[in-house]
Every structure is written in structure tokens, then in C-alpha cells.
Design a protein around this motif. Structure first.
Motif, mmCIF file in Angstrom:
data_model
loop_
_atom_site.group_PDB
_atom_site.id
_atom_site.type_symbol
_atom_site.label_atom_id
_atom_site.label_comp_id
_atom_site.label_asym_id
_atom_site.label_seq_id
_atom_site.Cartn_x
_atom_site.Cartn_y
_atom_site.Cartn_z
ATOM 1 N N HIS A 289 64.965 -80.472 33.286
ATOM 2 C CA HIS A 289 65.506 -79.141 33.554
ATOM 3 C C HIS A 289 64.637 -78.377 34.557
ATOM 4 O O HIS A 289 65.154 -77.530 35.291
ATOM 5 N N GLY A 290 63.353 -78.669 34.591
ATOM 6 C CA GLY A 290 62.487 -78.051 35.595
ATOM 7 C C GLY A 290 62.862 -78.490 37.001
ATOM 8 O O GLY A 290 62.846 -77.690 37.944
ATOM 9 N N LEU A 291 63.209 -79.757 37.149
ATOM 10 C CA LEU A 291 63.637 -80.261 38.456
ATOM 11 C C LEU A 291 64.966 -79.658 38.879
ATOM 12 O O LEU A 291 65.210 -79.418 40.059
ATOM 13 N N ALA A 292 65.839 -79.398 37.912
ATOM 14 C CA ALA A 292 67.179 -78.886 38.223
ATOM 15 C C ALA A 292 67.253 -77.363 38.249
ATOM 16 O O ALA A 292 68.277 -76.808 38.627
ATOM 17 N N PHE A 293 66.179 -76.683 37.872
ATOM 18 C CA PHE A 293 66.212 -75.218 37.744
ATOM 19 C C PHE A 293 66.628 -74.530 39.040
ATOM 20 O O PHE A 293 67.386 -73.578 39.039
ATOM 21 N N PHE A 294 66.137 -75.013 40.159
ATOM 22 C CA PHE A 294 66.436 -74.377 41.436
ATOM 23 C C PHE A 294 67.540 -75.085 42.214
ATOM 24 O O PHE A 294 67.676 -74.873 43.420
ATOM 25 N N ASP A 295 68.315 -75.914 41.531
ATOM 26 C CA ASP A 295 69.529 -76.452 42.156
ATOM 27 C C ASP A 295 70.575 -75.350 42.099
ATOM 28 O O ASP A 295 71.391 -75.265 41.182
ATOM 29 N N ILE A 296 70.526 -74.504 43.089
ATOM 30 C CA ILE A 296 71.326 -73.284 43.088
ATOM 31 C C ILE A 296 72.612 -73.517 43.870
ATOM 32 O O ILE A 296 72.583 -73.990 45.006
ATOM 33 N N SER A 297 73.708 -73.153 43.248
ATOM 34 C CA SER A 297 74.987 -73.204 43.928
ATOM 35 C C SER A 297 75.033 -72.065 44.945
ATOM 36 O O SER A 297 74.820 -70.904 44.593
ATOM 37 N N PRO A 298 75.338 -72.368 46.203
ATOM 38 C CA PRO A 298 75.392 -71.294 47.197
ATOM 39 C C PRO A 298 76.462 -70.248 46.858
ATOM 40 O O PRO A 298 76.274 -69.063 47.114
ATOM 41 N N TYR A 299 77.562 -70.691 46.272
ATOM 42 C CA TYR A 299 78.618 -69.745 45.902
ATOM 43 C C TYR A 299 78.152 -68.824 44.783
ATOM 44 O O TYR A 299 78.429 -67.628 44.798
#
Length: 175
Positions: free
Chosen positions: A61-71
Motif C-alpha cells: 500500500h505504501g508503493l500504491a499510495f501515490f498512484d494518483i488518478s489524474p481525474y
């Protein structure tokens, strides 16, 4: 934090021996960052550069925390707060990872309160969660203008910031 750096050095030595000197520096630095954040914020050992990287939920979850959807980010920054609340966009981070971090904090706090509630076991951790728990002030204590418990020290120095944020009606989520 020095333990995290020592783990990184061990990992780098293994990679250099195994991969003939080829190193994915971004992955190594991300692993170090996750290790440091987990150690200093949650008193948790993750070994994000080790073999358990894919198995550890904190690392995942730390790796995915900043996988931000641009929308999602665009909606969060451009729409009024009431519209964001209505559609459920309260932040622009990855929702699954943000919810995991919230549940993790709540569980850590619950466990620490139950550890210290019996009176015999007074376990003290040296991390951000413990600082926030020690600095918690009830609303009625601030309204009574009794600021004796807000005296700055190494134990409760962060309480000043809670008073400051309360004064300007800024809210922090502490569960």
C-alpha cells in the motif's frame, strides 16, 4: 533510521553481487523511504527492499499510495468541497491505500491503548503515532483556558501545534 540504512546497504551488496552491478535505484530509494516512514511513523519494520517486499501489506500500500488518478486529482482541486464530499472525493490519494493507512493507524492506536490500559504494562514507542497520542487534548480542556497540560517539553511538545490548529479551527484527524 540507521537500521533502515543498514538494511539498504545489505540489499545493495546483495544486488551488486547477484546482478553484476545493475541496480534499480528508484526501487531501492522507494524501499528505503517506505522503511523509514514505517519505522518513524508506526514503529514497524517492513524491510521494503528485502525478499518480503511483495508479501508485506504496508509495503504494497505504501508503493500504491501515490498512484494518483489524474481525474480524481483534477476533481479534488477544481470542485467545491461540498461537491467533493457528495461524490466521495475527500482526498486525491489512492483510495485503497489511504483507507489501509487509516485502518492501520486506528488499529495501532487501539492496540497501544489496550496495552497501556491494564496499568502494569506501560509500553512507550518512539514514533509519530505515539507523539500524537501523547499530545491529544480534549476540547473542554482548551475551552477552560487551562493551558497547564500544554506546557512544551520533549514529552508533549507537539501539543502546542494542536492548540495552534484549534485556535484557527483547523482540524486534524486523530482517531
Amino acid at each position: 533510521m540507521s537500521r533502515c540504512v543498514d538494511k539498504l546497504v545489505v540489499h545493495l551488496n546483495k544486488v551488486i553481487d547477484k546482478e553484476e552491478g545493475l541496480l534499480q535505484t528508484k526501487d531501492a530509494i522507494i524501499g528505503l523511504t517506505i522503511d523509514v516512514i514505517a519505522a518513524t511513523s508506526f514503529a514497524t519494520d517492513t524491510n521494503a527492499n528485502g525478499s518480503s517486499r511483495t508479501e508485506n501489506a504496508v509495503v504494497k500500500h505504501g508503493l500504491a499510495f501515490f498512484d494518483i488518478s489524474p481525474y480524481r486529482a483534477l476533481f479534488f482541486f477544481t470542485m467545491p468541497k461540498w461537491i467533493n464530499s457528495f461524490v466521495g472525493v475527500n482526498h486525491f490519494f489512492n483510495p485503497d491505500s489511504f483507507d489501509f493507512a487509516t485502518r492501520l493507524m486506528k488499529e495501532i492506536i487501539r492496540q497501544r491503548k489496550s496495552q497501556n490500559s491494564d496499568g502494569n504494562t506501560k509500553v512507550k514507542y518512539n514514533d509519530l503515532v505515539q507523539l500524537l497520542m501523547d499530545a491529544y487534548v480534549y476540547e473542554n480542556e482548551l475551552d477552560n483556558s487551562n493551558f497547564d497540560n500544554l506546557a512544551a517539553s520533549m514529552e508533549n511538545g507537539i501539543q502546542f501545534w494542536f492548540l495552534f490548529l484549534h485556535k484557527f479551527k483547523l482540524k486534524i484527524f486523530v482517531y
